[in-house]
Design a protein around this motif. Sequence first.
Motif, PDB file in Angstrom:
ATOM      1  N   MET A 198      -7.611 -20.502  40.753  1.00 18.25           N
ATOM      2  CA  MET A 198      -6.645 -20.367  39.663  1.00 18.25           C
ATOM      3  C   MET A 198      -7.258 -20.441  38.269  1.00 18.25           C
ATOM      4  SD  MET A 198      -4.009 -19.675  41.350  1.00 18.25           S
ATOM      5  CE  MET A 198      -2.964 -19.530  39.908  1.00 18.25           C
ATOM      6  N   VAL A 199      -8.577 -20.452  38.188  1.00 17.31           N
ATOM      7  CA  VAL A 199      -9.216 -20.478  36.867  1.00 17.31           C
ATOM      8  C   VAL A 199      -9.474 -19.044  36.421  1.00 17.31           C
ATOM      9  CG1 VAL A 199     -11.249 -21.135  35.543  1.00 17.31           C
ATOM     10  CG2 VAL A 199     -10.267 -22.737  37.201  1.00 17.31           C
ATOM     11  N   ASN A 200      -8.828 -18.653  35.335  1.00 17.12           N
ATOM     12  CA  ASN A 200      -9.114 -17.360  34.702  1.00 17.12           C
ATOM     13  C   ASN A 200      -8.773 -17.479  33.218  1.00 17.12           C
ATOM     14  OD1 ASN A 200      -6.272 -16.794  34.342  1.00 17.12           O
ATOM     15  ND2 ASN A 200      -6.192 -16.213  36.512  1.00 17.12           N
ATOM     16  N   ASP A 201      -8.765 -16.368  32.525  1.00 18.72           N
ATOM     17  CA  ASP A 201      -8.591 -16.416  31.077  1.00 18.72           C
ATOM     18  C   ASP A 201      -7.160 -16.723  30.640  1.00 18.72           C
ATOM     19  OD1 ASP A 201     -11.248 -15.868  30.731  1.00 18.72           O
ATOM     20  OD2 ASP A 201     -10.959 -13.704  30.520  1.00 18.72           O
ATOM     21  N   THR A 202      -6.192 -16.533  31.549  1.00 20.82           N
ATOM     22  CA  THR A 202      -4.793 -16.625  31.117  1.00 20.82           C
ATOM     23  C   THR A 202      -3.936 -17.603  31.916  1.00 20.82           C
ATOM     24  OG1 THR A 202      -4.222 -14.749  32.538  1.00 20.82           O
ATOM     25  CG2 THR A 202      -4.801 -14.253  30.252  1.00 20.82           C
ATOM     26  N   ALA A 203      -4.408 -18.088  33.065  1.00 21.96           N
ATOM     27  CA  ALA A 203      -3.573 -18.981  33.880  1.00 21.96           C
ATOM     28  C   ALA A 203      -3.259 -20.276  33.138  1.00 21.96           C
ATOM     29  CB  ALA A 203      -4.251 -19.277  35.214  1.00 21.96           C
ATOM     30  N   HIS A 204      -4.301 -20.876  32.545  1.00 22.30           N
ATOM     31  CA  HIS A 204      -4.133 -22.086  31.734  1.00 22.30           C
ATOM     32  C   HIS A 204      -3.396 -23.192  32.494  1.00 22.30           C
ATOM     33  CE1 HIS A 204      -4.744 -19.922  27.600  1.00 22.30           C
ATOM     34  NE2 HIS A 204      -5.789 -19.868  28.394  1.00 22.30           N
ATOM     35  N   LEU A 205      -3.837 -23.443  33.734  1.00 19.56           N
ATOM     36  CA  LEU A 205      -3.315 -24.574  34.487  1.00 19.56           C
ATOM     37  C   LEU A 205      -4.107 -25.808  34.068  1.00 19.56           C
ATOM     38  CD1 LEU A 205      -2.780 -23.103  38.075  1.00 19.56           C
ATOM     39  CD2 LEU A 205      -1.376 -22.873  36.030  1.00 19.56           C
ATOM     40  N   ARG A 206      -3.470 -26.656  33.296  1.00 20.31           N
ATOM     41  CA  ARG A 206      -4.167 -27.812  32.732  1.00 20.31           C
ATOM     42  C   ARG A 206      -4.520 -28.834  33.815  1.00 20.31           C
ATOM     43  NH1 ARG A 206       0.284 -29.729  30.454  1.00 20.31           N
ATOM     44  NH2 ARG A 206       1.508 -27.904  31.066  1.00 20.31           N
ATOM     45  N   PRO A 207      -5.654 -29.512  33.692  1.00 20.92           N
ATOM     46  CA  PRO A 207      -6.037 -30.510  34.699  1.00 20.92           C
ATOM     47  C   PRO A 207      -5.380 -31.868  34.458  1.00 20.92           C
ATOM     48  CG  PRO A 207      -7.759 -30.332  33.046  1.00 20.92           C
ATOM     49  CD  PRO A 207      -6.710 -29.295  32.684  1.00 20.92           C
ATOM     50  N   GLN A 208      -5.266 -32.638  35.526  1.00 23.06           N
ATOM     51  CA  GLN A 208      -4.831 -34.025  35.395  1.00 23.06           C
ATOM     52  C   GLN A 208      -5.915 -34.825  34.663  1.00 23.06           C
ATOM     53  OE1 GLN A 208      -5.130 -32.289  38.209  1.00 23.06           O
ATOM     54  NE2 GLN A 208      -3.244 -32.362  39.407  1.00 23.06           N
ATOM     55  N   PHE A 209      -5.521 -35.960  34.093  1.00 24.14           N
ATOM     56  CA  PHE A 209      -6.538 -36.817  33.472  1.00 24.14           C
ATOM     57  C   PHE A 209      -7.327 -37.529  34.567  1.00 24.14           C
ATOM     58  CE2 PHE A 209      -7.452 -39.062  29.269  1.00 24.14           C
ATOM     59  CZ  PHE A 209      -8.688 -39.516  29.693  1.00 24.14           C
ATOM     60  N   ILE A 210      -6.656 -38.313  35.402  1.00 24.45           N
ATOM     61  CA  ILE A 210      -7.326 -39.048  36.477  1.00 24.45           C
ATOM     62  C   ILE A 210      -6.685 -38.636  37.795  1.00 24.45           C
ATOM     63  CG2 ILE A 210      -7.849 -41.312  37.458  1.00 24.45           C
ATOM     64  CD1 ILE A 210      -7.521 -42.495  34.635  1.00 24.45           C
ATOM     65  N   GLN A 211      -7.489 -38.126  38.701  1.00 24.33           N
ATOM     66  CA  GLN A 211      -6.972 -37.792  40.028  1.00 24.33           C
ATOM     67  C   GLN A 211      -7.843 -38.446  41.099  1.00 24.33           C
ATOM     68  OE1 GLN A 211      -7.414 -33.925  42.303  1.00 24.33           O
ATOM     69  NE2 GLN A 211      -5.238 -33.727  41.730  1.00 24.33           N
ATOM     70  N   PHE A 212      -7.191 -39.230  41.968  1.00 27.00           N
ATOM     71  CA  PHE A 212      -7.828 -39.759  43.166  1.00 27.00           C
ATOM     72  C   PHE A 212      -7.347 -38.889  44.324  1.00 27.00           C
ATOM     73  CE2 PHE A 212      -6.974 -43.517  40.422  1.00 27.00           C
ATOM     74  CZ  PHE A 212      -8.285 -43.820  40.078  1.00 27.00           C
ATOM     75  N   ASN A 213      -8.201 -38.034  44.843  1.00 31.69           N
ATOM     76  CA  ASN A 213      -7.812 -37.028  45.823  1.00 31.69           C
ATOM     77  C   ASN A 213      -8.407 -37.395  47.179  1.00 31.69           C
ATOM     78  OD1 ASN A 213      -7.567 -34.557  47.325  1.00 31.69           O
ATOM     79  ND2 ASN A 213      -7.464 -33.415  45.401  1.00 31.69           N
ATOM     80  N   ARG A 214      -7.526 -37.616  48.180  1.00 28.43           N
ATOM     81  CA  ARG A 214      -7.976 -37.930  49.538  1.00 28.43           C
ATOM     82  C   ARG A 214      -8.945 -39.113  49.547  1.00 28.43           C
ATOM     83  NH1 ARG A 214      -6.770 -32.521  49.359  1.00 28.43           N
ATOM     84  NH2 ARG A 214      -5.878 -31.584  51.274  1.00 28.43           N
ATOM     85  N   SER A 215      -8.629 -40.121  48.787  1.00 34.53           N
ATOM     86  CA  SER A 215      -9.497 -41.290  48.658  1.00 34.53           C
ATOM     87  C   SER A 215      -8.764 -42.544  49.105  1.00 34.53           C
ATOM     88  CB  SER A 215      -9.990 -41.423  47.209  1.00 34.53           C
ATOM     89  OG  SER A 215     -10.782 -40.291  46.846  1.00 34.53           O
ATOM     90  N   GLU A 216      -9.511 -43.643  49.267  1.00 36.56           N
ATOM     91  CA  GLU A 216      -8.867 -44.880  49.713  1.00 36.56           C
ATOM     92  C   GLU A 216      -9.579 -46.099  49.145  1.00 36.56           C
ATOM     93  OE1 GLU A 216      -9.698 -45.959  54.036  1.00 36.56           O
ATOM     94  OE2 GLU A 216     -10.041 -43.794  54.075  1.00 36.56           O
ATOM     95  N   ASN A 217      -8.814 -47.175  49.094  1.00 37.79           N
ATOM     96  CA  ASN A 217      -9.277 -48.443  48.534  1.00 37.79           C
ATOM     97  C   ASN A 217      -9.645 -48.251  47.059  1.00 37.79           C
ATOM     98  OD1 ASN A 217      -9.042 -49.159  51.240  1.00 37.79           O
ATOM     99  ND2 ASN A 217     -11.254 -49.116  51.607  1.00 37.79           N
TER     100      ASN A 217
END
Length: 455
Positions: A198-217
Amino acid sequence: MKNAPLYFLLLCSLFLASFKKNERVTLNEIKVKAPFNMPAIKVPDFSKCQKMPITDFGAVKGDKQKTSQAIAQAIAKASKMGGGVVVIPEGEWLTGKVHLKSNVNLHLTKGAVLLFSEDPADYLPAVSSTWEGMECYNYSPLIYAYGCKNIAITGEGKVKAKMDVWKTWFSRPKPHMESIKRLYNLASQYTPVKDRQMVNDTAHLRPQFIQFNRSENILLEGISIENSPFWTVHPYLSKNVVIRNIKVYAHGHNNDGIDPEMSQNVLIENCTFDQGDDAIAIKSGRNPEGWRLKTPSKNIVIRNCVVKNGHQLLALGSELSGGIENVFMDNCRVVDGAKLNHLVFIKTNERMGGYVKNIHISNIKAGKVDQGILGIETDVLYQWRNLVPTVERRLTPISNIFLDNLAATDVKFLSRILGQKELPIENVTVKNVTASTIHGEKHIHENVENFTNAH
Protein backbone atom coordinates in the motif's frame (compact mmCIF):
# COMPACT_ATOMS: atom_id res chain seq x y z
CA MET A 1 51.50 -24.31 37.32
CA LYS A 2 51.94 -23.79 41.05
CA ASN A 3 48.94 -21.42 41.58
CA ALA A 4 46.65 -23.07 39.02
CA PRO A 5 43.70 -23.63 41.44
CA LEU A 6 43.87 -20.00 42.59
CA TYR A 7 44.05 -18.79 38.98
CA PHE A 8 41.06 -20.97 38.06
CA LEU A 9 39.01 -19.56 40.96
CA LEU A 10 39.87 -16.02 39.87
CA LEU A 11 38.68 -16.72 36.32
CA CYS A 12 35.47 -18.23 37.67
CA SER A 13 34.76 -15.20 39.85
CA LEU A 14 35.35 -12.83 36.94
CA PHE A 15 33.02 -14.91 34.77
CA LEU A 16 30.30 -14.90 37.44
CA ALA A 17 30.67 -11.13 37.96
CA SER A 18 30.30 -10.60 34.22
CA PHE A 19 27.26 -12.89 34.10
CA LYS A 20 25.59 -11.00 36.97
CA LYS A 21 26.15 -7.72 35.22
CA ASN A 22 24.37 -9.00 32.11
CA GLU A 23 21.51 -10.96 33.62
CA ARG A 24 18.66 -11.88 31.35
CA VAL A 25 15.21 -10.36 31.48
CA THR A 26 12.82 -12.11 33.86
CA LEU A 27 9.00 -12.23 33.99
CA ASN A 28 6.64 -11.08 36.70
CA GLU A 29 2.96 -11.90 36.97
CA ILE A 30 0.28 -9.30 37.63
CA LYS A 31 -3.01 -10.55 39.03
CA VAL A 32 -6.00 -8.42 38.07
CA LYS A 33 -9.48 -8.54 39.60
CA ALA A 34 -12.34 -8.54 37.12
CA PRO A 35 -15.95 -9.78 36.93
CA PHE A 36 -14.75 -12.62 34.71
CA ASN A 37 -11.89 -15.10 34.83
CA MET A 38 -8.90 -12.85 34.15
CA PRO A 39 -5.59 -14.68 33.67
CA ALA A 40 -2.49 -13.32 35.38
CA ILE A 41 -0.55 -11.07 32.99
CA LYS A 42 3.14 -11.73 32.41
CA VAL A 43 5.31 -8.64 32.09
CA PRO A 44 9.08 -8.32 31.63
CA ASP A 45 11.38 -7.19 34.44
CA PHE A 46 14.61 -5.53 33.29
CA SER A 47 15.81 -4.42 36.74
CA LYS A 48 18.90 -6.67 36.63
CA CYS A 49 19.75 -6.06 32.98
CA GLN A 50 22.61 -3.93 31.71
CA LYS A 51 21.90 -0.31 30.80
CA MET A 52 23.16 0.70 27.39
CA PRO A 53 23.12 4.46 26.61
CA ILE A 54 22.73 5.19 22.91
CA THR A 55 25.65 7.62 23.18
CA ASP A 56 27.91 4.56 23.62
CA PHE A 57 26.83 3.54 20.12
CA GLY A 58 27.47 6.88 18.43
CA ALA A 59 24.19 8.77 18.86
CA VAL A 60 24.52 12.51 18.29
CA LYS A 61 21.85 15.10 19.08
CA GLY A 62 20.40 16.55 15.91
CA ASP A 63 21.96 13.85 13.70
CA LYS A 64 19.08 11.65 12.56
CA GLN A 65 21.23 9.09 10.78
CA LYS A 66 23.75 8.54 13.57
CA THR A 67 21.06 8.41 16.25
CA SER A 68 18.90 5.99 14.26
CA GLN A 69 21.89 3.70 13.70
CA ALA A 70 22.92 3.90 17.35
CA ILE A 71 19.46 2.94 18.58
CA ALA A 72 19.31 0.01 16.16
CA GLN A 73 22.76 -1.23 17.20
CA ALA A 74 21.96 -0.93 20.90
CA ILE A 75 18.68 -2.80 20.45
CA ALA A 76 20.43 -5.57 18.50
CA LYS A 77 23.10 -5.99 21.17
CA ALA A 78 20.61 -5.94 24.06
CA SER A 79 18.49 -8.59 22.36
CA LYS A 80 21.49 -10.78 21.61
CA MET A 81 22.52 -10.61 25.27
CA GLY A 82 19.11 -11.93 26.32
CA GLY A 83 18.12 -8.73 28.06
CA GLY A 84 19.18 -5.10 28.03
CA VAL A 85 17.97 -1.55 28.67
CA VAL A 86 18.57 0.82 25.75
CA VAL A 87 18.78 4.25 27.38
CA ILE A 88 17.77 7.52 25.70
CA PRO A 89 19.61 10.20 27.72
CA GLU A 90 18.32 13.69 28.56
CA GLY A 91 17.92 16.01 25.60
CA GLU A 92 16.25 15.88 22.20
CA TRP A 93 17.26 13.08 19.85
CA LEU A 94 16.07 13.14 16.24
CA THR A 95 15.51 9.67 14.79
CA GLY A 96 13.81 7.63 12.12
CA LYS A 97 11.93 4.40 12.82
CA VAL A 98 12.71 2.28 15.88
CA HIS A 99 12.27 -1.48 15.54
CA LEU A 100 12.27 -3.33 18.85
CA LYS A 101 13.56 -6.86 19.31
CA SER A 102 12.86 -9.46 21.97
CA ASN A 103 14.20 -8.89 25.50
CA VAL A 104 14.73 -5.14 25.05
CA ASN A 105 13.55 -2.21 27.16
CA LEU A 106 13.65 1.17 25.41
CA HIS A 107 14.06 3.53 28.36
CA LEU A 108 13.65 7.31 28.15
CA THR A 109 15.23 9.15 31.06
CA LYS A 110 13.62 12.24 32.55
CA GLY A 111 14.10 15.14 30.15
CA ALA A 112 14.69 12.88 27.15
CA VAL A 113 12.73 13.50 23.95
CA LEU A 114 12.88 10.98 21.13
CA LEU A 115 11.76 13.08 18.18
CA PHE A 116 10.60 11.11 15.14
CA SER A 117 11.27 12.41 11.65
CA GLU A 118 8.43 13.66 9.46
CA ASP A 119 10.00 12.12 6.31
CA PRO A 120 7.92 9.12 5.13
CA ALA A 121 11.04 7.67 3.48
CA ASP A 122 12.47 7.09 6.96
CA TYR A 123 9.71 4.51 7.55
CA LEU A 124 10.55 2.32 4.57
CA PRO A 125 10.89 -0.45 3.55
CA ALA A 126 7.24 -1.28 4.15
CA VAL A 127 6.42 -3.69 6.98
CA SER A 128 3.49 -5.95 7.80
CA SER A 129 1.03 -3.62 9.48
CA THR A 130 -2.64 -2.64 9.26
CA TRP A 131 -4.94 0.14 8.17
CA GLU A 132 -8.26 0.47 9.99
CA GLY A 133 -8.53 -3.23 10.71
CA MET A 134 -7.11 -4.58 7.43
CA GLU A 135 -3.65 -6.11 7.14
CA CYS A 136 -1.25 -4.76 4.54
CA TYR A 137 2.33 -3.71 3.91
CA ASN A 138 2.62 -0.05 4.78
CA TYR A 139 5.01 2.52 6.21
CA SER A 140 6.56 1.21 9.40
CA PRO A 141 5.00 2.41 12.65
CA LEU A 142 7.37 4.90 14.26
CA ILE A 143 8.06 2.37 17.04
CA TYR A 144 7.43 -1.19 15.84
CA ALA A 145 7.68 -4.67 17.28
CA TYR A 146 6.82 -7.75 15.24
CA GLY A 147 6.87 -11.23 16.73
CA CYS A 148 8.74 -10.08 19.83
CA LYS A 149 8.73 -11.41 23.38
CA ASN A 150 9.56 -9.55 26.58
CA ILE A 151 9.68 -5.94 25.42
CA ALA A 152 9.17 -2.62 27.15
CA ILE A 153 9.12 1.12 26.63
CA THR A 154 9.59 2.89 29.96
CA GLY A 155 10.80 6.04 31.67
CA GLU A 156 9.81 9.62 32.38
CA GLY A 157 10.81 10.95 28.96
CA LYS A 158 8.76 11.66 25.85
CA VAL A 159 8.33 10.30 22.35
CA LYS A 160 7.16 12.90 19.88
CA ALA A 161 6.22 12.85 16.19
CA LYS A 162 7.10 15.71 13.88
CA MET A 163 3.88 16.33 11.97
CA ASP A 164 4.99 18.56 9.08
CA VAL A 165 4.18 15.95 6.42
CA TRP A 166 1.77 13.63 8.20
CA LYS A 167 -0.72 16.41 8.87
CA THR A 168 -0.94 17.09 5.13
CA TRP A 169 -2.10 13.47 4.79
CA PHE A 170 -5.09 13.92 7.13
CA SER A 171 -7.39 14.84 4.23
CA ARG A 172 -8.97 12.06 2.22
CA PRO A 173 -8.80 13.03 -1.48
CA LYS A 174 -9.93 10.67 -4.23
CA PRO A 175 -6.55 8.88 -4.70
CA HIS A 176 -6.49 8.01 -0.98
CA MET A 177 -10.09 6.77 -1.07
CA GLU A 178 -9.33 4.65 -4.14
CA SER A 179 -6.40 3.11 -2.29
CA ILE A 180 -8.41 2.08 0.77
CA LYS A 181 -11.11 0.80 -1.60
CA ARG A 182 -8.43 -1.33 -3.26
CA LEU A 183 -7.26 -2.63 0.12
CA TYR A 184 -10.83 -3.43 1.14
CA ASN A 185 -11.29 -5.47 -2.02
CA LEU A 186 -7.95 -7.27 -1.56
CA ALA A 187 -8.96 -8.21 1.99
CA SER A 188 -12.41 -9.34 0.82
CA GLN A 189 -10.74 -11.62 -1.72
CA TYR A 190 -8.42 -13.04 0.95
CA THR A 191 -5.39 -11.89 -1.02
CA PRO A 192 -2.16 -12.83 0.82
CA VAL A 193 -0.96 -9.93 2.98
CA LYS A 194 2.43 -9.81 1.23
CA ASP A 195 0.59 -8.88 -1.97
CA ARG A 196 -1.25 -5.96 -0.35
CA GLN A 197 1.47 -3.38 -0.92
CA MET A 198 0.00 0.00 0.00
CA VAL A 199 2.97 2.36 -0.21
CA ASN A 200 2.80 4.60 -3.28
CA ASP A 201 2.73 8.29 -4.12
CA THR A 202 -0.97 8.82 -3.41
CA ALA A 203 -2.29 6.22 -0.93
CA HIS A 204 -1.00 8.17 2.08
CA LEU A 205 -1.91 5.51 4.64
CA ARG A 206 -0.38 7.03 7.75
CA PRO A 207 1.49 4.73 10.16
CA GLN A 208 0.66 4.13 13.80
CA PHE A 209 2.99 5.70 16.36
CA ILE A 210 3.58 2.55 18.45
CA GLN A 211 2.52 -0.87 17.23
CA PHE A 212 3.12 -4.15 19.04
CA ASN A 213 2.34 -6.70 16.32
CA ARG A 214 2.04 -10.42 17.18
CA SER A 215 4.10 -9.87 20.31
CA GLU A 216 3.78 -10.91 23.95
CA ASN A 217 4.83 -9.91 27.43
CA ILE A 218 4.78 -6.16 26.83
CA LEU A 219 5.18 -3.23 29.23
CA LEU A 220 4.56 0.41 28.27
CA GLU A 221 5.04 2.56 31.35
CA GLY A 222 5.64 6.13 32.41
CA ILE A 223 6.35 7.89 29.13
CA SER A 224 4.55 10.79 27.48
CA ILE A 225 3.49 10.60 23.84
CA GLU A 226 2.95 13.75 21.81
CA ASN A 227 1.37 13.82 18.34
CA SER A 228 0.78 10.82 16.12
CA PRO A 229 0.35 10.26 12.39
CA PHE A 230 -2.51 7.78 13.03
CA TRP A 231 -3.56 5.57 15.98
CA THR A 232 -1.22 6.24 18.89
CA VAL A 233 -0.69 2.89 20.69
CA HIS A 234 -1.78 -0.25 18.84
CA PRO A 235 -1.37 -3.68 20.45
CA TYR A 236 -2.25 -5.99 17.54
CA LEU A 237 -2.61 -9.77 17.85
CA SER A 238 -0.61 -9.51 21.06
CA LYS A 239 -0.85 -11.12 24.51
CA ASN A 240 0.07 -10.02 28.01
CA VAL A 241 0.10 -6.24 27.60
CA VAL A 242 0.41 -3.75 30.46
CA ILE A 243 0.10 -0.03 29.70
CA ARG A 244 0.33 2.17 32.78
CA ASN A 245 1.06 5.73 33.84
CA ILE A 246 1.43 7.10 30.32
CA LYS A 247 0.24 10.48 29.08
CA VAL A 248 -1.03 10.81 25.52
CA TYR A 249 -1.61 14.08 23.68
CA ALA A 250 -2.56 13.67 20.02
CA HIS A 251 -5.12 15.83 18.24
CA GLY A 252 -4.71 14.84 14.60
CA HIS A 253 -7.06 12.80 12.42
CA ASN A 254 -7.77 9.23 13.69
CA ASN A 255 -5.69 9.94 16.78
CA ASP A 256 -7.13 7.28 19.10
CA GLY A 257 -5.17 6.85 22.32
CA ILE A 258 -4.94 3.07 22.69
CA ASP A 259 -6.40 0.52 20.25
CA PRO A 260 -6.13 -3.05 21.52
CA GLU A 261 -6.98 -5.14 18.46
CA MET A 262 -7.34 -8.92 18.53
CA SER A 263 -5.25 -8.73 21.70
CA GLN A 264 -5.74 -10.61 24.95
CA ASN A 265 -4.83 -10.25 28.62
CA VAL A 266 -4.47 -6.47 28.59
CA LEU A 267 -4.26 -4.03 31.52
CA ILE A 268 -4.52 -0.27 30.95
CA GLU A 269 -4.27 1.79 34.13
CA ASN A 270 -3.47 5.24 35.49
CA CYS A 271 -3.22 6.81 32.04
CA THR A 272 -4.20 10.30 30.86
CA PHE A 273 -5.67 10.88 27.41
CA ASP A 274 -6.07 14.11 25.45
CA GLN A 275 -7.18 12.90 22.04
CA GLY A 276 -8.49 13.94 18.66
CA ASP A 277 -10.47 10.69 18.50
CA ASP A 278 -11.45 7.89 20.92
CA ALA A 279 -9.44 7.63 24.14
CA ILE A 280 -9.57 3.83 24.15
CA ALA A 281 -10.99 1.90 21.19
CA ILE A 282 -11.14 -1.88 21.34
CA LYS A 283 -11.15 -3.51 17.90
CA SER A 284 -10.78 -6.93 16.29
CA GLY A 285 -10.39 -6.57 12.54
CA ARG A 286 -12.56 -5.36 9.69
CA ASN A 287 -14.83 -7.77 7.83
CA PRO A 288 -12.93 -10.84 6.59
CA GLU A 289 -9.78 -10.08 8.59
CA GLY A 290 -11.41 -10.98 11.89
CA TRP A 291 -13.12 -13.98 10.31
CA ARG A 292 -9.78 -15.14 8.87
CA LEU A 293 -7.64 -14.59 11.96
CA LYS A 294 -10.28 -15.81 14.47
CA THR A 295 -8.74 -13.97 17.43
CA PRO A 296 -11.13 -11.96 19.62
CA SER A 297 -10.07 -9.05 21.77
CA LYS A 298 -10.53 -10.60 25.18
CA ASN A 299 -9.74 -10.11 28.87
CA ILE A 300 -9.13 -6.37 28.85
CA VAL A 301 -9.16 -4.32 32.07
CA ILE A 302 -9.05 -0.51 32.07
CA ARG A 303 -8.94 1.36 35.37
CA ASN A 304 -8.07 4.67 37.02
CA CYS A 305 -7.71 6.62 33.77
CA VAL A 306 -8.44 10.29 33.05
CA VAL A 307 -9.72 11.71 29.76
CA LYS A 308 -9.27 15.39 28.92
CA ASN A 309 -10.67 15.21 25.36
CA GLY A 310 -11.77 12.57 22.90
CA HIS A 311 -14.67 11.24 20.87
CA GLN A 312 -15.50 8.45 23.33
CA LEU A 313 -14.10 7.40 26.68
CA LEU A 314 -14.45 3.78 25.55
CA ALA A 315 -15.36 2.64 22.05
CA LEU A 316 -15.88 -0.93 20.93
CA GLY A 317 -15.67 -1.25 17.14
CA SER A 318 -16.52 -0.49 14.54
CA GLU A 319 -13.85 -2.95 13.38
CA LEU A 320 -14.88 -5.98 15.46
CA SER A 321 -15.26 -8.91 13.08
CA GLY A 322 -13.10 -11.12 15.32
CA GLY A 323 -15.27 -10.46 18.36
CA ILE A 324 -14.88 -8.59 21.65
CA GLU A 325 -15.52 -10.14 25.07
CA ASN A 326 -14.60 -9.80 28.72
CA VAL A 327 -13.96 -6.07 29.04
CA PHE A 328 -13.93 -4.30 32.42
CA MET A 329 -13.57 -0.53 32.79
CA ASP A 330 -13.60 0.86 36.33
CA ASN A 331 -12.97 4.11 38.17
CA CYS A 332 -12.26 6.43 35.26
CA ARG A 333 -12.94 10.16 34.99
CA VAL A 334 -13.64 12.65 32.24
CA VAL A 335 -12.58 16.16 33.25
CA ASP A 336 -15.06 19.05 33.18
CA GLY A 337 -14.92 20.89 29.89
CA ALA A 338 -13.76 17.86 27.91
CA LYS A 339 -15.14 17.41 24.40
CA LEU A 340 -16.74 13.96 24.31
CA ASN A 341 -19.54 12.24 22.39
CA HIS A 342 -20.26 9.20 24.58
CA LEU A 343 -18.83 7.57 27.65
CA VAL A 344 -19.35 4.12 26.12
CA PHE A 345 -20.05 3.60 22.42
CA ILE A 346 -20.47 0.17 20.80
CA LYS A 347 -20.57 0.48 17.02
CA THR A 348 -20.88 -2.06 14.23
CA ASN A 349 -22.64 -2.63 10.91
CA GLU A 350 -24.07 -5.36 8.68
CA ARG A 351 -20.64 -6.16 7.22
CA MET A 352 -18.78 -6.89 10.46
CA GLY A 353 -20.15 -10.05 11.99
CA GLY A 354 -18.09 -10.82 15.07
CA TYR A 355 -19.77 -10.31 18.43
CA VAL A 356 -19.73 -8.20 21.59
CA LYS A 357 -20.43 -9.75 24.98
CA ASN A 358 -19.67 -9.54 28.65
CA ILE A 359 -18.82 -5.84 28.90
CA HIS A 360 -18.69 -4.31 32.40
CA ILE A 361 -18.37 -0.55 33.04
CA SER A 362 -18.45 0.90 36.57
CA ASN A 363 -17.69 4.03 38.59
CA ILE A 364 -17.31 6.62 35.82
CA LYS A 365 -17.66 10.38 36.36
CA ALA A 366 -17.99 13.01 33.66
CA GLY A 367 -19.17 16.56 33.05
CA LYS A 368 -21.06 17.48 29.89
CA VAL A 369 -21.22 14.75 27.24
CA ASP A 370 -22.37 15.89 23.79
CA GLN A 371 -24.48 12.79 23.10
CA GLY A 372 -25.02 10.43 26.00
CA ILE A 373 -23.66 7.90 28.45
CA LEU A 374 -24.27 4.67 26.53
CA GLY A 375 -24.61 4.39 22.78
CA ILE A 376 -25.03 1.18 20.83
CA GLU A 377 -25.50 1.47 17.07
CA THR A 378 -25.57 -1.27 14.44
CA ASP A 379 -25.43 0.80 11.25
CA VAL A 380 -22.16 2.73 11.58
CA LEU A 381 -20.37 2.68 8.21
CA TYR A 382 -18.66 6.08 7.94
CA GLN A 383 -16.96 6.52 4.54
CA TRP A 384 -17.43 2.86 3.64
CA ARG A 385 -21.19 3.20 3.09
CA ASN A 386 -20.85 4.65 -0.39
CA LEU A 387 -17.27 3.63 -1.13
CA VAL A 388 -17.78 -0.13 -1.52
CA PRO A 389 -20.80 -2.45 -1.50
CA THR A 390 -21.50 -5.10 1.11
CA VAL A 391 -19.59 -8.19 -0.05
CA GLU A 392 -20.94 -10.50 2.64
CA ARG A 393 -23.66 -9.60 5.12
CA ARG A 394 -23.05 -10.69 8.71
CA LEU A 395 -24.81 -9.11 11.67
CA THR A 396 -23.18 -8.66 15.07
CA PRO A 397 -24.74 -10.28 18.15
CA ILE A 398 -24.43 -7.89 21.12
CA SER A 399 -25.31 -9.09 24.62
CA ASN A 400 -24.58 -8.86 28.32
CA ILE A 401 -23.66 -5.21 28.72
CA PHE A 402 -23.52 -4.01 32.35
CA LEU A 403 -23.18 -0.39 33.50
CA ASP A 404 -23.04 0.48 37.20
CA ASN A 405 -22.61 3.90 38.80
CA LEU A 406 -21.96 6.17 35.82
CA ALA A 407 -22.71 9.88 36.18
CA ALA A 408 -22.52 12.93 33.92
CA THR A 409 -23.76 16.50 34.38
CA ASP A 410 -25.34 17.24 30.98
CA VAL A 411 -26.42 14.78 28.25
CA LYS A 412 -29.00 14.26 25.51
CA PHE A 413 -29.81 10.73 26.74
CA LEU A 414 -28.72 8.11 29.23
CA SER A 415 -28.85 5.30 26.68
CA ARG A 416 -29.51 5.08 22.97
CA ILE A 417 -29.57 1.48 21.74
CA LEU A 418 -30.40 0.91 18.08
CA GLY A 419 -30.49 -2.80 17.35
CA GLN A 420 -31.67 -4.61 14.24
CA LYS A 421 -35.01 -6.38 13.97
CA GLU A 422 -33.35 -9.56 12.72
CA LEU A 423 -30.95 -9.66 15.66
CA PRO A 424 -32.04 -7.62 18.69
CA ILE A 425 -29.50 -6.53 21.28
CA GLU A 426 -29.87 -8.62 24.44
CA ASN A 427 -29.37 -8.24 28.17
CA VAL A 428 -28.37 -4.64 28.87
CA THR A 429 -28.37 -3.58 32.52
CA VAL A 430 -27.87 0.00 33.69
CA LYS A 431 -27.70 0.58 37.43
CA ASN A 432 -27.30 4.00 39.03
CA VAL A 433 -26.67 5.63 35.65
CA THR A 434 -27.56 9.30 36.03
CA ALA A 435 -27.16 12.80 34.64
CA SER A 436 -28.05 16.14 36.23
CA THR A 437 -29.57 17.45 33.00
CA ILE A 438 -31.08 15.31 30.23
CA HIS A 439 -32.20 17.20 27.12
CA GLY A 440 -34.34 14.45 25.59
CA GLU A 441 -35.66 11.00 26.35
CA LYS A 442 -33.68 9.10 28.97
CA HIS A 443 -33.67 5.86 27.02
CA ILE A 444 -34.05 5.64 23.22
CA HIS A 445 -34.31 2.02 22.17
CA GLU A 446 -35.03 0.00 19.04
CA ASN A 447 -34.90 -3.79 18.94
CA VAL A 448 -33.62 -4.43 22.45
CA GLU A 449 -34.55 -7.46 24.53
CA ASN A 450 -34.22 -7.62 28.31
CA PHE A 451 -33.18 -4.07 29.18
CA THR A 452 -32.98 -3.46 32.94
CA ASN A 453 -32.82 -0.02 34.56
CA ALA A 454 -32.02 -0.41 38.25
CA HIS A 455 -31.31 2.10 41.02
